[in-house]
Scaffold this active site. Structure first.
Site, mmCIF file in Angstrom:
data_model
loop_
_atom_site.group_PDB
_atom_site.id
_atom_site.type_symbol
_atom_site.label_atom_id
_atom_site.label_comp_id
_atom_site.label_asym_id
_atom_site.label_seq_id
_atom_site.Cartn_x
_atom_site.Cartn_y
_atom_site.Cartn_z
ATOM 1 N N ASP A 393 -36.585 -11.122 34.094
ATOM 2 C CA ASP A 393 -35.389 -10.748 33.332
ATOM 3 C C ASP A 393 -34.366 -10.084 34.257
ATOM 4 O O ASP A 393 -34.701 -9.135 34.977
ATOM 5 C CB ASP A 393 -35.848 -9.768 32.241
ATOM 6 C CG ASP A 393 -34.775 -9.501 31.210
ATOM 7 O OD1 ASP A 393 -34.520 -10.383 30.382
ATOM 8 O OD2 ASP A 393 -34.198 -8.388 31.249
ATOM 9 N N GLU A 422 -34.045 -15.238 35.885
ATOM 10 C CA GLU A 422 -33.067 -15.286 34.797
ATOM 11 C C GLU A 422 -31.822 -14.528 35.240
ATOM 12 O O GLU A 422 -31.553 -13.421 34.781
ATOM 13 C CB GLU A 422 -33.642 -14.679 33.508
ATOM 14 C CG GLU A 422 -32.765 -14.903 32.296
ATOM 15 C CD GLU A 422 -32.175 -13.622 31.683
ATOM 16 O OE1 GLU A 422 -31.612 -13.723 30.599
ATOM 17 O OE2 GLU A 422 -32.277 -12.528 32.292
#
Lengths: 667, 667
Positions: A393, A422
């Protein structure tokens, strides 16, 4: 042949006896600062400029070895044109491999070439012949055993014959066996060794070819309103596997913070029933190594991972290095966070927005050594639980060096671990993260809708140096991204984006069941946030809804699996079509045994038709003969002929063709 | 501002506190292995990708200094788009200069940006204000003297006002003086320093802009058949200077070998009267440091050099490192040559051709240290005689490292020395020689005749990275090169090639008087060798022949001198014209105060006409107004309007226009 010692100190430096220049080596990322990427079995094709002063004949070899082994393997390089040389090797095992180059001038072959010309011109070559004899004698001294004997014998014979039978003497210095022996025992003491050992990170195939399915476990409950568990997820495995996915990616499975917890639709105030965001990690039940009690136990989790494996699904976890205010780290390691002047812990901000349910870690803290080590241990912990894929993330908000050291450390021990970045951010930051070690990366695909946008973006990703380190993973939607195209294009928009993602990208993913159920309600106009987002509440999905795209998805994933052309991205080529609402592209295997041509109607609202131009000669098709195009989506078969052929696609029926063009024996 | 110490060890390596990435720096030749080139006063424009993780504000500076000085000068870099930054400095003195980059994140500006957003949103900022105060306090500690006092006072004031008058406190942290002081005393302890110090070799202007005239001194004799002397050359200076040349390049002036001397037209057997090739250097009268007795004495030579200077002409000598069989080196240093198996010295060969009048030196001899040193001393000897320009014969047949060390050694002591590389060989070898130190290089211009050939070649030389290190010098002819175009195009062919050379290239040269007298007789069909070549015999040239091109040459060189647009190559742009026999291109100064547009009829046989397209907007001309084009060759003036205009050129009259477009105030 193996070379056991490269004298690294004597590369491309002003050591005047090393006359061969080796430069402009490709692939080489930022002067060799970063590795290139391959999967097992993929070739590494290396080219370089290799040349010397003057007119002597030059040889070059490509050297390669696994980092863990000492002996280099050698591949002779072939000259192309204009002093450019080429060779390749196959990345045959997981882990880091090295490659470099070596080049030298060959006095024997240079002599041999000049000698032939003098012979042809009928010149007196008796003195020149002796020069050749001396070169063979020198090689005999470098060789040992039988080779040394044969070389010495050859030199002796030529020398002896010189006065008796010049023709025979000449022949004794130009036979194939001698040429081979001279090559084998060339004087490489003055060889130029390229100054860098370049790296290849070799991954397993899934790094290159993967179909991801993202799902919130807590929404898998048997009934609406019931918090789903890992046991509930097990029941969903057949469904997911039935659609043909390889990777089941779960958002964070850890305890969720209670302080400043967000309510449904990201409201400031949560009610006691609100489940909170899984990315607000940590509570008194534990942090990044703990499991949210409502999902189950560690044992349940391990059981899910094992059951998934039986269904051909690999579970991927989310790595989100941030904390809820009640994460144990906040109590135990306040020094890992930034402090505000009033003594409170600094929460996440994107001014004027405040995210008081999230505390970012301070990666620059004086205690970073301990912090970085702890975070690394989180990854290793889940690896020990059987996880080999991580979706990371927002890596772009943490230092590059942190990721570089973390990934290098993990992969040194577990070369099969894959990391998906990401980082929806600026291109150079995304590329840097890929270069420093991320296996795959999210892309801008989600927002590339027109033919021009898609063509430019994917030409860049697949035909430039970027492809050496950046492996795209294409997502039509994520829990954070419900694009305008999906919001306003109806069910055909989902079909269009599915086919594009699954065929433009050897790796792609969807966030389901929202995707297959064509969920397209945004929280408000102009926002990409879902209404009633699973990020903040449970959702109960009617996966058996007859309008679900599950069978189309299953068909597309089956096509992907059955057609090796779709297992990589490098062969992607776009083809002309005289309608801007249609896009046409192909992927092929290197030997053209598998040719896939995709035609997509990018307009979700209207039928579109046009004339497609295909490079029939590049496809090794006879331009004079009709050929079959077999639509793998509908099983329809068409007979096409030549370059120009007509297509027509109604998005309400099927907005795409995925054609396979079977090869026929020429004639 | 100066930075006195760069901590070189902490560049782009995994030192986790250095968050700024600096990469993709341009110009940078082969990872910084080679320098770029500039002349005094030219800008070095540097671009780079500079960025960090996260959202903090980043600063970057370009650092530069002469190699001989310690303190760096700093130029702030400006962000362009997509994390690309730019800055420039002026190469202000001869010699080597260094440049590198530095970048850092700025917590104060990042804080300031976020703080403004919070203020605008009407949030409670009293705690955030304290963060700013702490940053100013920290800067006060880094500063000293008055700056430290002012920063401390500012922090104190903001802190004091915080409770009484928040608005005033905010203002005290956002004034221009504070912003400047904070920038000046930014915390750069964690700055990223680019890992390489890149080099610029700065030459005097003649390296970039020069007009060369090559002439055999021995053909300057007052009467035919009489061996010319340096004294005779003096009489020719006014003629050469009158044509506007800057450099007078003389083929080797050393004693010429007698053994195996070639006769007229390169015949094997010389008669006693034959003068031999000046490139067969060395006899009992001396070698590379001696002067051919028939030309005169060293004193005569020095006098010629001094007289030439008075005429604005710089004398360039030929460096041809090879020996005639009777060169003193052959007797004294047989170890500097290759030995044949029969004990004789190896002569030059290009099998089946033999050049028995030339012995190549063996640059790989075990005694190379002495050999290389001796050859270096040859160059230094002529420098001591006042020579600062050398044309180097066939450098590509000697080791690259030899030239690199020789040129570096010479230029360290004499940065004003220029070397022209005569390497008519493969492109990568020519480029390597330029990169390793040659100031200018001969080019393939001689054989580029068509519009397409010229356009592609010169776009490559002037618009790609090549221009950073390779300075072209364009020769329509040399004593070795009488091209087909000149052989068969008559006098117009010479005019065409003159204008092309002198305007496509800021540096160009001709071999005269053969050129201005349109000498076009080849020794035989298919050969580029001159009939009765001066390489092997004396020639007496009728320089006053009325068909001589001397006045055209004088005009062209005058145009070159008067128009700064023609003093460089980087501004060269080609423009469309609807006739393939016409070529159109422009050169401009950066400020567009001087715009030169050249139109050449490439067909020496027929008049050609066509419509030219000019980029009037790029020229900063009003596309609605007529503008004047002034032909500097003929003094004709035309009024043109807009993009498309008509041209017509009769090669029998004048095959080219050299237009100057005077700038008019927009109105």
């Amino acid at each position: 042949m193996e070379v056991n010692e490269l004298d690294k100190d004597k590369g491309d430096k002003p050591t005047f006896t090393r006359r061969v220049i080796i430069e402009n080596v490709r692939p080489e990322i930022q002067d060799g600062r970063f590795p290139i990427k391959r999967t097992i079995g993929e070739p590494v094709e290396v080219t370089a400029d290799v040349y010397a002063d003057g007119h002597d004949i030059v040889h070059a070899v490509l050297l390669h070895r696994p980092l863990s082994q000492q002996g280099w393997k050698e591949v002779p390089m072939e000259p192309l044109v204009n002093d450019r040389w080429q060779a390749k090797f196959i990345a045959s095992a997981e882990g880091i491999h090295l490659y470099t180059l070596q080049g030298w001038v060959d006095p024997f072959q240079s002599w041999s070439r000049d000698f032939s010309k003098k012979l042809e011109a009928g010149q007196d070559i008796s003195v020149d012949l002796l020069t050749g004899v001396h070169l063979v004698e020198a090689a005999a001294k470098r060789a040992s055993g039988e080779d040394a004997q044969r070389l010495a014998a050859c030199a002796g014979e030529a020398s002896r014959l010189r006065k008796q039978n010049l023709k025979a003497a000449v022949e004794s210095l130009s036979n194939v066996e001698l040429t081979t022996l001279m090559m084998l025992h060339a004087d490489r003491s003055q060889a130029t060794i390229y100054g860098k050992e370049l790296k290849v990170v070799v991954d397993r195939e899934r790094a290159r070819f993967s179909a991801w399915y993202e799902m919130f476990p807590r929404s898998c409950g048997a009934r609406g309103g019931q918090h789903g568990t890992f046991r509930d997820c097990e029941k969903r495995l057949e469904y997911i596997s039935g659609m043909g996915f390889d990777v089941l990616y779960l958002p964070p499975i850890h305890p969720i913070g209670r302080a400043h917890r967000k309510g449904k639709n990201n409201t400031e105030e949560a009610t006691p029933e609100d489940v909170g965001s899984p990315w607000a990690i940590g509570s008194k039940e534990g942090g990044h190594k703990a499991i949210h009690p409502e999902l189950g136990t560690l044992e349940d989790f391990r059981r899910l991972v094992a059951r998934a494996k039986e269904f051909g699904l690999e579970v991927a976890l989310d790595i989100a290095f941030q904390c809820a205010p009640d994460h144990p780290y906040v109590l135990q390691h306040k020094e890992w966070f930034r402090e505000r002047p009033d003594g409170s812990v600094q929460y996440a901000e994107n001014p004027p927005k405040k995210y008081q349910d999230i505390y970012p870690l301070n990666f620059e803290t004086e205690h970073r050594h301990e912090l970085w080590k702890e975070l690394s241990s989180v990854v290793l912990y889940w690896i020990e639980q059987g996880i080999r894929i991580f979706r990371v993330d927002n890596p772009h908000t943490k230092p590059f060096d942190f990721w570089e050291s973390l990934i290098a450390g993990v992969k040194a021990k577990y070369p099969d671990v894959l990391f998906l970045s990401e980082a929806f951010t600026r291109p150079k930051v995304m590329h840097r993260l890929s270069k420093l070690g991320f296996t795959q990366s999210y892309t801008y695909f989600s927002w590339r809708n027109t033919k021009r946008e898609l063509t430019e973006y994917f030409a860049d990703l697949t035909q430039t140096e970027i492809r050496e380190y950046f492996r795209p993973n294409l997502w039509p939607n994520t829990p954070d991204i419900l694009t305008d195209f999906l919001q306003f294009g109806g069910r055909p928009a989902f079909m269009i984006r599915l086919v594009l993602a699954a065929t433009l990208g050897a790796s792609y993913g969807i966030y389901g069941p929202a995707f297959e159920l064509s969920e397209n309600r945004a929280i408000r106009p102009g926002s990409e946030e879902y209404l009633d987002s699973e990020k903040y509440q449970l959702r109960h999905w009617d996966i058996d809804n007859p309008s679900s795209l599950r069978s189309l998805i299953a068909r597309v994933n089956q096509i992907r699996h059955e057609n090796p052309a779709l297992h990589g991205d490098w062969s992607l080529r776009f083809h002309p079509v005289d309608n801007d609402q249609l896009i046409v592209y192909s992927k092929t295997t290197a030997d053209r045994s598998n040719i896939i041509v995709v035609v997509v109607n990018l307009d979700p609202h209207h039928p579109q038709s046009g004339w497609v131009d295909l490079p029939v000669e590049a496809f090794q098709l006879d331009p004079q003969q009709p050929y079959q195009v077999h639509d793998l989506l509908t099983d329809a078969r068409y007979f096409w002929r030549g370059i120009h052929n007509y297509v027509e696609l109604n998005p309400q029926v099927m907005p795409a063709h995925i054609f396979c063009i079977p090869q026929v024996a020429a004639g």
